[in-house]
Motif scaffolding. Structure first.
Motif, mmCIF file in Angstrom:
data_model
loop_
_atom_site.group_PDB
_atom_site.id
_atom_site.type_symbol
_atom_site.label_atom_id
_atom_site.label_comp_id
_atom_site.label_asym_id
_atom_site.label_seq_id
_atom_site.Cartn_x
_atom_site.Cartn_y
_atom_site.Cartn_z
ATOM 1 N N LYS A 34 0.776 -1.626 0.313
ATOM 2 C CA LYS A 34 0.368 -0.327 0.110
ATOM 3 C C LYS A 34 0.800 1.164 -0.021
ATOM 4 C CE LYS A 34 -0.491 -0.285 5.152
ATOM 5 N NZ LYS A 34 -1.218 -0.694 5.767
ATOM 6 N N LYS A 35 0.061 1.893 -0.975
ATOM 7 C CA LYS A 35 1.797 3.809 -0.207
ATOM 8 C C LYS A 35 -0.027 5.108 0.065
ATOM 9 C CE LYS A 35 5.097 5.503 -3.255
ATOM 10 N NZ LYS A 35 5.923 5.809 -2.340
ATOM 11 N N TYR A 36 0.548 5.945 0.771
ATOM 12 C CA TYR A 36 -0.126 7.041 0.620
ATOM 13 C C TYR A 36 0.383 8.306 -0.394
ATOM 14 C CZ TYR A 36 -1.508 11.656 2.519
ATOM 15 O OH TYR A 36 -1.776 12.965 2.397
ATOM 16 N N ILE A 41 -4.961 5.923 -0.095
ATOM 17 C CA ILE A 41 -4.563 4.952 0.429
ATOM 18 C C ILE A 41 -4.308 4.079 -1.067
ATOM 19 C CG2 ILE A 41 -3.458 3.266 0.985
ATOM 20 C CD1 ILE A 41 -4.765 4.039 4.370
#
Lengths: 352, 479
Positions: A34-36, A41
């Motif tokens: 996952k990545k912001y 997200i």
């Protein structure tokens, strides 16, 4: 958690184990990252025999999303979009291919919706956000002035890569389509790296399903249901679903604007209906869900029926449902309104 | 609160006064393996070791490596552990499990009387793995579930838990622990150095103590001198150093918002979301419902039904200009004698003097919306701290007793470098920024207007500390 279902797009994705899964499926490893980015997200899950390859492919897809954020963000003053918003008023401005493409796609949905979907609504969004933060008091005069800035027909595309605004105060905002485009680009990157079974999720509101999980022919996605009675679901394979819903009303009765603005009225839309749209690309489902939210079920169903491989569902908090489809089947379980024929394959799952 | 409850609380308070109150946040490592590398190399002196009556040799062996050993026990095991404590233990940590608070208080009181030289702590094991959480991915019996529906980043933070612990168990320093998600689901990756760092920095920022769980594999690898394990751990050690340099002392004196709750759990997610939105709040017990405790508050939220003693306190609070929000409110209140100034489906707002009382007829169904509502109830000019581009960031503001100097502890749950814009009340001439990566301190450029100081934190990775210089004497803003 129960209250999660009140938020923007309640989506549960599930896949059944199939005992007939082939050997290749059995060796596929599940990788999740996952990545912001883009203020939300992004998550990617992939099944791949080589976890290292999956990790590398997912990282590359995230890099692409970050790159696009640098182009399409209207929060970052140095983004290509911000520069365009500062510079293209009565002057053609050369932009990157991605920016041109997103504007082109956006204008297509603006025309389809007769202006209800409009990426130029940004000044009104900013205005209402400031009202909500208590920084401004809404005035008819100011609102009218800002409405004069809005209008997709004032955006002129000059192929192959130039854009001009025929207005002195027009601003573009990709809030209703940018994440969808980013998801599609992530899909392209993953495919180019040999990944065929993956799920890309942009903050819960847009999902693209690549291929299927091991042993399955597609991914099962539970859709947002503000009534809690319908449990709508859709099977996806190489297709996308997006959900649009207005920001929830204040619990304590104070004035609060929603984030979806109707260009026709210039004000936040006051409806509690949730709309989910299924399409072959995430750009299309993202834009379409907002469009269908704004035009409502009557016009929306006509619009869906004019588009191939598309489906949509409108659900009110009271459980009123409208469905339209030219291919993908949206299944409603708890009302007995079964559509499609895949009931026997469904797992018994509950929304958490 | 019934009379006997008040008496019980008073007795428990006396027991807690016997406690060894540490001067700063402590990190205990939960160690489950038989061997450990030397404490000096690990950078932590205290181990919490699950109790095993036959394991005294293990305790002694670990102690020889330079550690202070605390046996982590259930209330049932506490007596047995206390008996052998002299031989190998520095202290005992009670993990209440399902035992009631009152029973744990009894056990604690008795043990402290019987063993006055032994350190006793209670751990709240209901903490959460600090993280930016989105969908929960489970692969259970072959079913892959991906749940959650938030469009905005969701943060699992332990700030609300710490505030509740502090309010309900004074003067004890809150001690908490949690389980890594990967312990419950082996499909999930093991914690990274940033994950450990965030957990350590979080406890430090909240002025709480933590038992940091370590996967058995990491413990073994460290004990066997695995270079990969030590590569991770050497990064984590920077966070121990960072936390140890803090001079913070917990203070809720800056809070705009008071939350009255009975710790029943009904209010927990609402508090969690207030914390996640950087709303400065302090928790009040129902017995704290008095005018003095409400001074300096702008908003009062009551998750308990006000009793006859509390109703006039609320009226006075509102009459002076405060906003009181009563959740799941069904009483007969004096302000209802006038027509509500605003009504919605589930709420009614009544004017009281210069302020108002808002009654919600139901419990909070959507904590995210509720937290945003509370934020809107606070005048912008009264916001002690505001952050932009910080949806994954929690900030904790500490000021010195005279409000002159202070620090802001920043935590980024996304664990990736973020540029954060900060606005803090008051005129600050100097702003210095400290991080675990680069130490202390980088000077940041402040700009000042309208009674606030603004600055940009150029890169917040996992944790950072902003040192606020003295306020200009002529520019000081009174609360």
């Amino acid at each position: 958690m129960r209250w999660n279902s009140w938020l923007l797009a309640g989506l549960v994705v599930a896949a059944l184990v199939n005992t007939s899964a082939n050997a290749a499926d059995q060796t596929a490893t599940f990788v999740h990252k996952k990545k912001y980015v883009m203020g939300t997200i992004f998550e990617i899950v992939a099944y791949e025999a080589s976890p290292a390859r999956a990790q590398a492919a997912i990282d590359a897809a995230f890099e692409e999303i970050v790159r696009l954020d640098g182009i399409m963000s209207n929060y970052k003053s140095d983004s290509d979009l911000s520069r365009l918003n500062r510079s293209a008023h009565f002057k053609a401005w050369t932009v990157q291919h991605d920016l041109y493409r997103v504007i082109q796609e956006s204008l297509r949905y603006s025309k389809l919706s007769e202006g209800r979907f409009d990426i130029t609504v940004g000044p009104l969004v900013d205005f209402w956000n400031a009202v909500v933060r208590g920084e401004r008091i809404p005035s008819v005069k100011e609102e009218q002035k800002l409405r004069s800035c809005v209008g997709y027909e004032k955006v002129e595309l000059l192929p192959p890569d130039r854009v001009e605004f025929n207005s002195l105060c027009l601003q573009i905002d990709f809030g209703a389509i940018g994440k969808g485009y980013a998801v599609d680009r992530a899909v392209t990157i993953l495919r180019s790296q040999g990944i065929s079974r993956a799920l890309i999720d942009a903050g819960g509101s847009t999902i693209f399903a690549m291929g299927s999980p091991p042993g399955q022919s597609s991914w099962l996605v539970h859709l947002r249901d503000p009534s809690g009675k319908i449990d709508p679901q859709v099977w996806l394979s190489d297709s996308s679903v997006s959900t649009s819903e207005q920001t929830p009303a204040s619990l304590i009765g104070i004035n609060s604007a929603g984030h979806i603005i109707d260009p026709e009225t210039g004000a936040p839309v006051k409806t509690t209906v949730a709309v989910s749209a299924v399409a072959k690309t995430a750009t299309a489902s993202d834009a379409l869900s907002t469009t269908l939210f704004l035009v409502g079920p009557e016009k929306g169903q006509r619009l869906v029926n004019s588009m191939p491989e598309t489906a949509a569902i409108w659900i009110s908090p009271a459980g009123e449902v409208n469905i339209s489809s030219t291919g993908p089947q949206i299944l409603c379980r708890r009302q007995g309104a079964q559509l499609g024929s895949r009931k026997s394959e469904m797992p018994e799952l509950s929304v958490q | 609160m019934p009379q006997f409850m008040r008496l019980r609380t008073a007795i428990l308070g006396l027991c807690l006064l016997l406690l060894d109150v540490p001067m700063w946040s402590r990190v205990f490592l939960r160690w489950t393996e038989l061997e450990a590398p030397p404490a000096k190399r690990v950078g932590v002196n205290e181990l919490a070791v699950p109790w095993d009556a036959s394991g005294i040799a293990v305790f002694k062996g670990l102690a020889k490596q330079g550690y202070q050993i605390y046996a982590e026990v259930s209330p049932d095991q506490a007596d047995a552990a206390a008996v052998i404590a002299k031989e190998a233990l520095t202290g005992i940590i009670l993990n209440p499990g399902t035992t009631s608070q009152n029973q744990v208080a009894d056990v604690l009181c008795r043990l402290r009387s019987a063993y006055p030289k032994l350190v006793f702590r209670i751990v709240n094991a209901n903490g959460k793995q600090p993280q930016m959480r989105s969908r929960l991915v489970i692969n259970r019996n072959g079913i892959l579930e991906v749940t959650s529906s938030t469009a905005q980043p969701w943060i699992d933070t332990n700030l609300a838990l710490v505030k509740l612990e502090r309010a309900f168990h004074p003067p004890e320093v809150p001690l908490y622990s949690f389980h890594w998600d990967s312990e419950k689901n082996e499909q999930l990756p093991a914690p990274t150095a940033e994950d450990y760092g965030l957990a350590v920095a979080e406890a430090g920022a909240f002025d709480a103590d933590i038992i940091l769980p370590l996967p058995a594999s990491l413990q073994k690898d460290m004990a066997q001198n695995s270079s990969a394990a030590w590569e991770i751990w050497n990064e984590v050690k920077r966070y121990f150093a960072f936390v140890s340099t803090t001079t913070n002392r917990h203070s809720d004196s800056n809070s705009n918002v008071g939350v009255v709750t009975d710790d029943s759990g009904a209010s927990y997610e609402a508090l969690n979301l207030l914390a996640r939105h950087n709303i400065l709040f302090r928790v009040l017990r129902p017995s704290d419902f008095n005018e003095r405790n409400l001074e300096h508050l702008d908003v009062l939220i009551a998750f308990v039904t006000p009793d006859a003693r509390a109703i006039p306190v609320i009226s006075v609070f509102a009459a002076k200009g405060g906003t009181a929000v009563l959740v799941d409110s069904h009483g007969a209140y004096p302000w209802r004698s006038s027509q509500p100034i605003r009504n919605s489906e589930n709420s009614a707002s009544h004017a009281v003097g210069k302020g108002r009382v808002i009654e919600l007829s139901e419990p909070v169904s959507d904590p995210e919306t509720f937290a945003q509502d509370v934020r809107r109830l606070i005048d912008n000019q009264k916001m002690e701290i505001s952050l932009w581009n910080a949806l994954t960031t929690v900030a904790v503001l500490h000021r010195s007793a005279d409000q002159d100097v202070g620090t802001i502890e920043l935590l980024n749950y996304a664990e990736e470098p973020l540029r954060v814009q900060v606005r803090v009340k008051g005129f600050r001439s100097t702003i210095r920024y400290e991080t675990p990566e680069h130490g202390c301190c980088e000077s940041l450029k402040p700009t000042q207007h309208d009674g606030f100081t603004e600055f940009v934190v150029p890169s917040l990775h996992v944790a950072g500390r902003v040192h606020l210089g003295s306020e200009h004497a002529h520019g000081r803003v009174q609360r």
